[in-house]
Scaffold this motif. Structure first.
Motif, PDB file in Angstrom:
ATOM      1  N   THR A  28      78.170  56.568  90.045  1.00  0.00           N
ATOM      2  CA  THR A  28      77.005  56.403  90.913  1.00  0.00           C
ATOM      3  C   THR A  28      75.845  55.911  90.053  1.00  0.00           C
ATOM      4  OG1 THR A  28      76.290  58.678  90.555  1.00  0.00           O
ATOM      5  CG2 THR A  28      77.701  58.281  92.463  1.00  0.00           C
ATOM      6  N   GLY A  29      74.937  55.196  90.650  1.00  0.00           N
ATOM      7  CA  GLY A  29      73.709  54.794  89.962  1.00  0.00           C
ATOM      8  C   GLY A  29      73.914  53.802  88.847  1.00  0.00           C
ATOM      9  N   LEU A  30      73.096  53.941  87.791  1.00  0.00           N
ATOM     10  CA  LEU A  30      73.089  52.990  86.680  1.00  0.00           C
ATOM     11  C   LEU A  30      74.337  53.066  85.809  1.00  0.00           C
ATOM     12  CD1 LEU A  30      69.408  53.237  85.392  1.00  0.00           C
ATOM     13  CD2 LEU A  30      70.442  51.439  86.771  1.00  0.00           C
ATOM     14  N   GLU A  31      75.208  54.062  86.030  1.00  0.00           N
ATOM     15  CA  GLU A  31      76.400  54.189  85.198  1.00  0.00           C
ATOM     16  C   GLU A  31      77.247  52.916  85.218  1.00  0.00           C
ATOM     17  OE1 GLU A  31      75.412  56.451  87.397  1.00  0.00           O
ATOM     18  OE2 GLU A  31      75.728  58.474  86.652  1.00  0.00           O
ATOM     19  N   THR A  32      77.170  52.142  86.314  1.00  0.00           N
ATOM     20  CA  THR A  32      77.989  50.933  86.384  1.00  0.00           C
ATOM     21  C   THR A  32      77.579  49.911  85.330  1.00  0.00           C
ATOM     22  OG1 THR A  32      76.541  50.018  88.083  1.00  0.00           O
ATOM     23  CG2 THR A  32      78.497  51.172  88.841  1.00  0.00           C
ATOM     24  N   TYR A  44      69.174  59.933  79.798  1.00  0.00           N
ATOM     25  CA  TYR A  44      68.026  59.491  79.002  1.00  0.00           C
ATOM     26  C   TYR A  44      68.389  58.264  78.173  1.00  0.00           C
ATOM     27  CZ  TYR A  44      69.636  61.438  74.514  1.00  0.00           C
ATOM     28  OH  TYR A  44      70.327  61.700  73.363  1.00  0.00           O
ATOM     29  N   LYS A  45      69.631  58.191  77.691  1.00  0.00           N
ATOM     30  CA  LYS A  45      70.052  57.018  76.933  1.00  0.00           C
ATOM     31  C   LYS A  45      70.176  55.801  77.856  1.00  0.00           C
ATOM     32  CE  LYS A  45      72.450  59.336  73.145  1.00  0.00           C
ATOM     33  NZ  LYS A  45      73.706  59.447  72.401  1.00  0.00           N
ATOM     34  N   MET A  46      70.704  56.023  79.063  1.00  0.00           N
ATOM     35  CA  MET A  46      70.805  54.918  80.016  1.00  0.00           C
ATOM     36  C   MET A  46      69.417  54.399  80.374  1.00  0.00           C
ATOM     37  SD  MET A  46      73.962  55.838  82.584  1.00  0.00           S
ATOM     38  CE  MET A  46      73.381  57.417  83.147  1.00  0.00           C
ATOM     39  N   ALA A  47      68.472  55.304  80.594  1.00  0.00           N
ATOM     40  CA  ALA A  47      67.105  54.888  80.945  1.00  0.00           C
ATOM     41  C   ALA A  47      66.462  54.117  79.796  1.00  0.00           C
ATOM     42  CB  ALA A  47      66.270  56.108  81.310  1.00  0.00           C
ATOM     43  N   LEU A  48      66.650  54.594  78.572  1.00  0.00           N
ATOM     44  CA  LEU A  48      66.058  53.942  77.410  1.00  0.00           C
ATOM     45  C   LEU A  48      66.622  52.531  77.207  1.00  0.00           C
ATOM     46  CD1 LEU A  48      64.082  54.338  75.073  1.00  0.00           C
ATOM     47  CD2 LEU A  48      65.965  55.285  73.746  1.00  0.00           C
ATOM     48  N   VAL A  49      67.938  52.396  77.244  1.00  0.00           N
ATOM     49  CA  VAL A  49      68.561  51.086  77.041  1.00  0.00           C
ATOM     50  C   VAL A  49      68.207  50.145  78.190  1.00  0.00           C
ATOM     51  CG1 VAL A  49      70.769  49.859  76.842  1.00  0.00           C
ATOM     52  CG2 VAL A  49      70.419  51.994  75.603  1.00  0.00           C
ATOM     53  N   SER A  50      68.248  50.641  79.430  1.00  0.00           N
ATOM     54  CA  SER A  50      67.891  49.806  80.580  1.00  0.00           C
ATOM     55  C   SER A  50      66.444  49.344  80.476  1.00  0.00           C
ATOM     56  CB  SER A  50      68.090  50.573  81.891  1.00  0.00           C
ATOM     57  OG  SER A  50      69.423  50.952  82.041  1.00  0.00           O
TER      58      SER A  50
END
Length: 183
Positions: A98-102, A118-124
């Motif tokens: 679900t969400g940004l995991e894709t 938090y890592k996904m948010a930072l990289v995105s």
């Protein structure tokens, strides 16, 4: 009340040698049937890259987790899974995202848990910032006559497309050790 987000189902399945044609026919039936279920948004099939490989990646999308569960628990799907046992090497790998995991999937490692949020948010955020800085440098004169809202909408779609197809797959591979430590 539990949130009911849009979901993506990532399935990696290997057809038995000599059974690819039958597997393709079954896959077509599965996709056609899934499309009749409420909330089905579509599917993409990534076929084997080399002859004899037999590995298929199927990505289903549903508008809500609840609708996905209706499909997953249906008798039709169970019948298809029973038929697939004769045509596939093993049970395959299934993961629900679900969400940004894709944006954070490594194609060589299907079913891997996504990194912490938090890592996904930072990289995105870094990727979006970089794309926006690049877009500011480009001569986008053709956007000038458009209303501001339409201009922003077009830039959002350009950013999202670049993120999905260009930047995030490369960043995920580049930062794999940090995103996926000890995995």
């Amino acid at each position: 009340m539990q949130p009911d987000p849009p979901v993506t189902v990532d399935v990696v399945q290997r057809a038995r040698p000599g059974k690819a044609r039958e597997f393709e026919a079954l896959l077509e039936q599965i996709l056609n049937t899934a499309s009749t279920f409420e909330g089905y948004l579509g599917a993409s099939v990534f076929r084997p890259s080399e002859p004899g490989d037999g590995e298929y990646r199927i990505v289903f999308k549903f508008d809500r987790l609840d609708h996905l569960k209706q499909w997953e628990h249906s008798t039709l799907r169970q019948q298809f899974l029973n038929q697939a046992k004769e045509l596939t090497v093993d049970t395959g790998h299934f993961s629900i995202i679900t969400g940004l995991e894709t944006w954070f999937t490594l194609s060589a490692k299907p079913g891997m848990q996504p990194p912490p949020r938090y890592k996904m948010a930072l990289v995105s955020g870094m990727a979006i910032f970089g794309i926006n800085q690049l877009l500011r440098l480009l001569p986008l004169i053709w956007l000038a006559p458009l209303p501001d809202l339409l201009e922003r909408l077009i830039l959002v779609f350009i950013t999202t497309t670049l993120m999905t197809y260009g930047v995030m797959p490369r960043l995920t591979k580049l930062l794999a050790r940090w995103l996926y430590p000890r995995r």
